[in-house]
Each structure stands twice: as C-alpha cells, then as structure tokens.
Motif scaffolding. Structure first.
Motif, PDB file in Angstrom:
ATOM      1  N   ALA A 124       3.277  -0.754   9.284  1.00 37.21           N
ATOM      2  CA  ALA A 124       2.721   0.397   8.562  1.00 37.21           C
ATOM      3  C   ALA A 124       2.639   0.103   7.069  1.00 37.21           C
ATOM      4  O   ALA A 124       1.659   0.452   6.411  1.00 37.21           O
ATOM      5  N   ALA A 125       3.671  -0.558   6.535  1.00 37.85           N
ATOM      6  CA  ALA A 125       3.667  -0.923   5.116  1.00 37.85           C
ATOM      7  C   ALA A 125       2.559  -1.931   4.832  1.00 37.85           C
ATOM      8  O   ALA A 125       1.885  -1.860   3.798  1.00 37.85           O
ATOM      9  N   TYR A 126       2.356  -2.865   5.741  1.00 34.93           N
ATOM     10  CA  TYR A 126       1.280  -3.852   5.595  1.00 34.93           C
ATOM     11  C   TYR A 126      -0.077  -3.157   5.549  1.00 34.93           C
ATOM     12  O   TYR A 126      -0.940  -3.498   4.728  1.00 34.93           O
ATOM     13  N   GLU A 127      -0.268  -2.174   6.428  1.00 35.47           N
ATOM     14  CA  GLU A 127      -1.544  -1.470   6.473  1.00 35.47           C
ATOM     15  C   GLU A 127      -1.781  -0.650   5.207  1.00 35.47           C
ATOM     16  O   GLU A 127      -2.929  -0.460   4.785  1.00 35.47           O
ATOM     17  N   ARG A 128      -0.710  -0.165   4.582  1.00 35.47           N
ATOM     18  CA  ARG A 128      -0.869   0.585   3.327  1.00 35.47           C
ATOM     19  C   ARG A 128      -1.334  -0.316   2.197  1.00 35.47           C
ATOM     20  O   ARG A 128      -1.959   0.147   1.245  1.00 35.47           O
ATOM     21  N   GLY A 129      -1.036  -1.605   2.298  1.00 36.07           N
ATOM     22  CA  GLY A 129      -1.540  -2.554   1.323  1.00 36.07           C
ATOM     23  C   GLY A 129      -0.500  -3.028   0.334  1.00 36.07           C
ATOM     24  O   GLY A 129       0.567  -2.444   0.183  1.00 36.07           O
ATOM     25  N   SER A 130      -0.839  -4.125  -0.338  1.00 40.46           N
ATOM     26  CA  SER A 130      -0.038  -4.650  -1.435  1.00 40.46           C
ATOM     27  C   SER A 130      -0.838  -4.518  -2.716  1.00 40.46           C
ATOM     28  O   SER A 130      -2.076  -4.554  -2.705  1.00 40.46           O
ATOM     29  N   PHE A 131      -0.110  -4.433  -3.843  1.00 34.93           N
ATOM     30  CA  PHE A 131      -0.754  -4.111  -5.120  1.00 34.93           C
ATOM     31  C   PHE A 131      -0.180  -4.977  -6.237  1.00 34.93           C
ATOM     32  O   PHE A 131       1.002  -5.334  -6.205  1.00 34.93           O
TER      33      PHE A 131
END
Length: 242
Positions: free
Chosen positions: A89-96
């Motif tokens: 789920a964290a991966y799908e939210r993305g990295s910034f």
C-alpha cells in the motif's frame, strides 16, 4: 572550469543508522553540474528514488521524460506482489523527493539553478549571502512543498512555466573574484535562514568556510542538541565560482 567543489558532507538523522540516510547528491565538476535530492521520509523507498533522480539528471536535462525514465527504473526495484500488504500500500502511494540542480555556464560567467521542492540554494560572497532559491525566509519551510513523485500523475508538467512546481534562476559571477554556491537540504536551509533572521550572520560564514566532515558533523549535532536544527538527514555541497 569556473566551478570548484570546496566541500561535500552529509549527516544522517540518526548517527547509528547512516545507511538510512535519504539524502543523495552527485557532482560532475568537469561538467559544472551539481544535483542534490532529499527523499521524503514518509515515502516507501525515498532513498532509492532520490538516488535515481540525481544519477539520471547528471547526463540529461530535467524534463517530464527524464522523470518518466526514473520512475520506470524505480519500478524495476520492487515487486509489489512480494511485499506485505502494508508495504504494498505504501509503494502504491508513491515515493517523493526534492531536486536541486546547479549548472555552471562558464562561457556566460553564470550558474543556472533549478529547484523542485524545498532543498535550498544559497548564492553569496565573503561578506554574506545575496540570493536564495526557492525560499527567501525560514517561514516558507512550514509550507508543504510539491515534490517529484514516482506516481507520475502527481507530477505537474515540468515544462509548464505557469506553475511553481519547478523554479529556476540564473546567478552571474561576471567580473567578480569569488562567489560561493551552497546547496543544502531543508533542515540546514531552515537553520541558515532562521539564524540570519535572528542576526546570527556567522551561521553563513560557518557553512561558507566548511572544509572538514568532522567539523560539519559537530556543527549539525551541536545545533540539533541546542534545538536550533531539526533532526533530519542534513547535506551540504559547497562550491566556488570564479
């Protein structure tokens, strides 16, 4: 070449976990190019995202296509099917991550600065600093910056001059003997502008004359302990342009 690197240093937010440092920087002094990125800690894998950005921007301009290529490389690092549900789920939210890019234009006696996010570029001389980008005051660090995202739909167009997602400026050193460019991540940028606003003009001098990593580490740790510097990964790149 007009650009000389005087110092580079990074201090992790936790001294016992240096591998977790999410700041990244690359330098090609022969090309007059500096790239600095600060990965957002709340991201799934901000460390690798920041490293991919600075690695790719060393040999290409910052464009939408470049970020698409970086995102593709990032996707190759992870298989969501192998992650726990929470990590997926964290991966799908993305990295910034931020990006601060400096390109020396030696033929024009100037340096071009490009900024996305809240990493700070400072332009000065031996008397003090003259200009900063993207922020002018410490209060601006309280705002939530727009960052480069692995989820491409979250990135406004880099090539749209009407938005403030990507800021740029050019600083000239024509006819000047010594000009200093300081590139730093947000915790240090906030500290410097705060100290300046309080009348502590030695803060800039301490950074401008930095030459040893031990000295940088001592400065960061002492200011953290004093409550003046936020505990975060802290990076400084110092360059001289003549």
């Amino acid at each position: 070449m007009a650009l000389t690197i005087l110092f580079t240093g990074t201090v992790p937010k936790h001294s016992d976990a240096p591998a977790d440092n999410e700041d990244a920087f690359r330098i090609e002094a022969a090309l007059g190019r500096i790239a600095l990125s600060d990965g957002a800690s709340e991201s799934f894998d901000a460390k690798n995202w920041a490293q991919l950005i600075v690695a790719n921007v060393m040999s290409a301009a910052l464009t939408n296509d470049l970020i698409i290529a970086c995102a593709g490389a990032y996707e190759q690092l992870h298989d969501p099917a192998l992650l726990t549900w929470s990590k997926a789920a964290a991966y799908e939210r993305g990295s910034f991550a931020t990006l601060l890019l400096a390109q020396d234009k030696a033929d024009l006696n100037s340096v071009e600065i490009t900024s996305v996010g809240d990493s700070l570029a400072v332009w000065g001389n031996e008397k003090g600093f003259i200009e900063t980008l993207p922020y002018k005051s410490s209060r601006e660090f309280d705002e939530k910056p727009t960052l480069l995202a692995t989820r491409l739909v979250m990135n406004p167009s880099l090539e749209n001059a009407e938005n403030n997602f990507c800021q740029s400026t050019t600083w000239s050193y024509e006819g000047l003997d010594r000009c200093y460019l300081l590139c730093m991540t947000d915790a240090l940028g906030h500290w410097l502008l705060s100290r300046q606003e309080m009348g502590d003009f030695e803060a800039y001098t301490k950074l401008r004359t930095m030459s040893e990593l031990d000295s940088f580490q001592r400065l960061v740790e002492s200011e953290r302990e004093a409550g003046n510097l936020r505990r975060d990964d802290t990076t400084l790149v110092l360059a001289l342009l003549t």
